[in-house]
Motif scaffolding. Sequence first.
Motif, PDB file in Angstrom:
ATOM      1  N   UNK A 253       0.838  -1.205   0.000  1.00 17.58           N
ATOM      2  CA  UNK A 253       0.000   0.000   0.000  1.00 17.58           C
ATOM      3  C   UNK A 253       0.873   1.255   0.000  1.00 17.58           C
ATOM      4  N   UNK A 254       1.889   1.257   0.856  1.00 13.36           N
ATOM      5  CA  UNK A 254       2.803   2.404   0.892  1.00 13.36           C
ATOM      6  C   UNK A 254       3.540   2.549  -0.439  1.00 13.36           C
ATOM      7  N   UNK A 255       3.864   1.418  -1.050  1.00 17.63           N
ATOM      8  CA  UNK A 255       4.543   1.453  -2.352  1.00 17.63           C
ATOM      9  C   UNK A 255       3.648   2.113  -3.408  1.00 17.63           C
ATOM     10  N   UNK A 256       2.376   1.760  -3.414  1.00 17.73           N
ATOM     11  CA  UNK A 256       1.425   2.347  -4.368  1.00 17.73           C
ATOM     12  C   UNK A 256       1.265   3.848  -4.141  1.00 17.73           C
ATOM     13  N   UNK A 257       1.386   4.237  -2.886  1.00 22.07           N
ATOM     14  CA  UNK A 257       1.254   5.661  -2.548  1.00 22.07           C
ATOM     15  C   UNK A 257       2.576   6.408  -2.685  1.00 22.07           C
ATOM     16  N   UNK A 258       3.587   5.702  -3.191  1.00 23.04           N
ATOM     17  CA  UNK A 258       4.943   6.262  -3.359  1.00 23.04           C
ATOM     18  C   UNK A 258       5.558   6.715  -2.025  1.00 23.04           C
ATOM     19  N   UNK A 259       5.116   6.120  -0.952  1.00 23.20           N
ATOM     20  CA  UNK A 259       5.694   6.400   0.360  1.00 23.20           C
ATOM     21  C   UNK A 259       6.739   5.316   0.634  1.00 23.20           C
ATOM     22  N   UNK A 260       7.901   5.460  -0.034  1.00 25.21           N
ATOM     23  CA  UNK A 260       8.876   4.385  -0.083  1.00 25.21           C
ATOM     24  C   UNK A 260       9.558   4.099   1.254  1.00 25.21           C
ATOM     25  N   UNK A 261       9.815   5.140   2.033  1.00 26.00           N
ATOM     26  CA  UNK A 261      10.465   4.919   3.330  1.00 26.00           C
ATOM     27  C   UNK A 261       9.604   4.046   4.235  1.00 26.00           C
ATOM     28  N   UNK A 262       8.332   4.323   4.253  1.00 26.23           N
ATOM     29  CA  UNK A 262       7.411   3.514   5.072  1.00 26.23           C
ATOM     30  C   UNK A 262       7.314   2.085   4.536  1.00 26.23           C
ATOM     31  N   UNK A 263       7.287   1.967   3.206  1.00 29.22           N
ATOM     32  CA  UNK A 263       7.224   0.639   2.590  1.00 29.22           C
ATOM     33  C   UNK A 263       8.445  -0.188   2.971  1.00 29.22           C
TER      34      UNK A 263
ATOM     35  N   UNK B  61       9.171  -9.556  -1.015  1.00 27.97           N
ATOM     36  CA  UNK B  61       9.648  -8.400  -0.256  1.00 27.97           C
ATOM     37  C   UNK B  61      10.973  -7.895  -0.828  1.00 27.97           C
ATOM     38  N   UNK B  62      11.868  -8.828  -1.164  1.00 31.79           N
ATOM     39  CA  UNK B  62      13.142  -8.451  -1.791  1.00 31.79           C
ATOM     40  C   UNK B  62      12.899  -7.737  -3.120  1.00 31.79           C
ATOM     41  N   UNK B  63      12.003  -8.298  -3.913  1.00 30.14           N
ATOM     42  CA  UNK B  63      11.738  -7.725  -5.230  1.00 30.14           C
ATOM     43  C   UNK B  63      11.185  -6.301  -5.123  1.00 30.14           C
ATOM     44  N   UNK B  64      10.263  -6.093  -4.176  1.00 26.93           N
ATOM     45  CA  UNK B  64       9.710  -4.757  -4.010  1.00 26.93           C
ATOM     46  C   UNK B  64      10.786  -3.777  -3.534  1.00 26.93           C
ATOM     47  N   UNK B  65      11.688  -4.247  -2.668  1.00 23.87           N
ATOM     48  CA  UNK B  65      12.793  -3.386  -2.229  1.00 23.87           C
ATOM     49  C   UNK B  65      13.665  -2.981  -3.418  1.00 23.87           C
ATOM     50  N   UNK B  66      13.935  -3.934  -4.305  1.00 21.29           N
ATOM     51  CA  UNK B  66      14.731  -3.633  -5.500  1.00 21.29           C
ATOM     52  C   UNK B  66      14.057  -2.580  -6.362  1.00 21.29           C
ATOM     53  N   UNK B  67      12.760  -2.727  -6.536  1.00 18.21           N
ATOM     54  CA  UNK B  67      12.018  -1.760  -7.357  1.00 18.21           C
ATOM     55  C   UNK B  67      12.048  -0.363  -6.721  1.00 18.21           C
ATOM     56  N   UNK B  68      11.953  -0.325  -5.411  1.00 17.06           N
ATOM     57  CA  UNK B  68      12.010   0.967  -4.707  1.00 17.06           C
ATOM     58  C   UNK B  68      13.376   1.616  -4.885  1.00 17.06           C
TER      59      UNK B  68
END
Length: 245
Positions: A172-182, A202-209
């Motif tokens: 959800x935080x990723x979709x809202x571009x709130x990357x630090x919280x994500x 989780x690793x993959x989303x971290x890479x994308x961020x």
Amino acid sequence: MFFYFLFCFLFCVIIFFGCSSVQKEEIKSAEELFLFAKKEFEKKNYEEASKYFDILKLQYPASEFADDAQYYLAEINFLRGEYIIAAFHYSALRRYYPSSPYCKESLFKTALCYYNLSPSFDREQEFTFKAIETFQEFQNMYPADSLAKIANEYFKELRNKLAYRNYFIASLYYKWSSYKSALIYLDFVIEEYSDSDFVEDAYWMKMEIYKKSKLFLDLEEIIKEYKNKFPNGKFISQVNNLLVR
């Protein structure tokens, strides 16, 4: 005529109180109380069974059937879906009768009560944590028991739920571009639930961020870590493309 009715009345009174006395005398020992209550339990007359199990506990608290009564009271609550009360009774059995043969099953059933009370991932997870703790306690106490394997399956399922809860919040935080919280929630999944089904995601989303945030040194580090942990991971063919700037 008067004496006839009087006689009939007295006769009925004698019969009534005589029957009551017989009824009271029918069940008098702890064993008789237990057998009567168990018979009612087997007939699924749970109200009646509960009443006599309670009487047994009150009248014969030190008898050899006291732990049986405690166990069956817990079972009645469990079968009725009254899991909070059932957990209380199972725990009471282990506390008051530590040498009872029912202790092992009572510990497992306590965990099952909490498992059944565990809500969906988006709700408060108090009972999920209690279930995990109790299943783990069972595994520690009875590692060689056949139920330990079943306990482990429940344990993994519940931890998976908690991992998904944190991963979902991160998404959800990723979709809202709130990357630090994500990243906070993603790190929690990776560090606390490394045995879950959501670690690679989780690793993959971290890479994308890191890619979107242009944190390329961090991206290189997380890719290296991912490759070490998951040499045949589901994202292995995609991670190198992330390094293209």
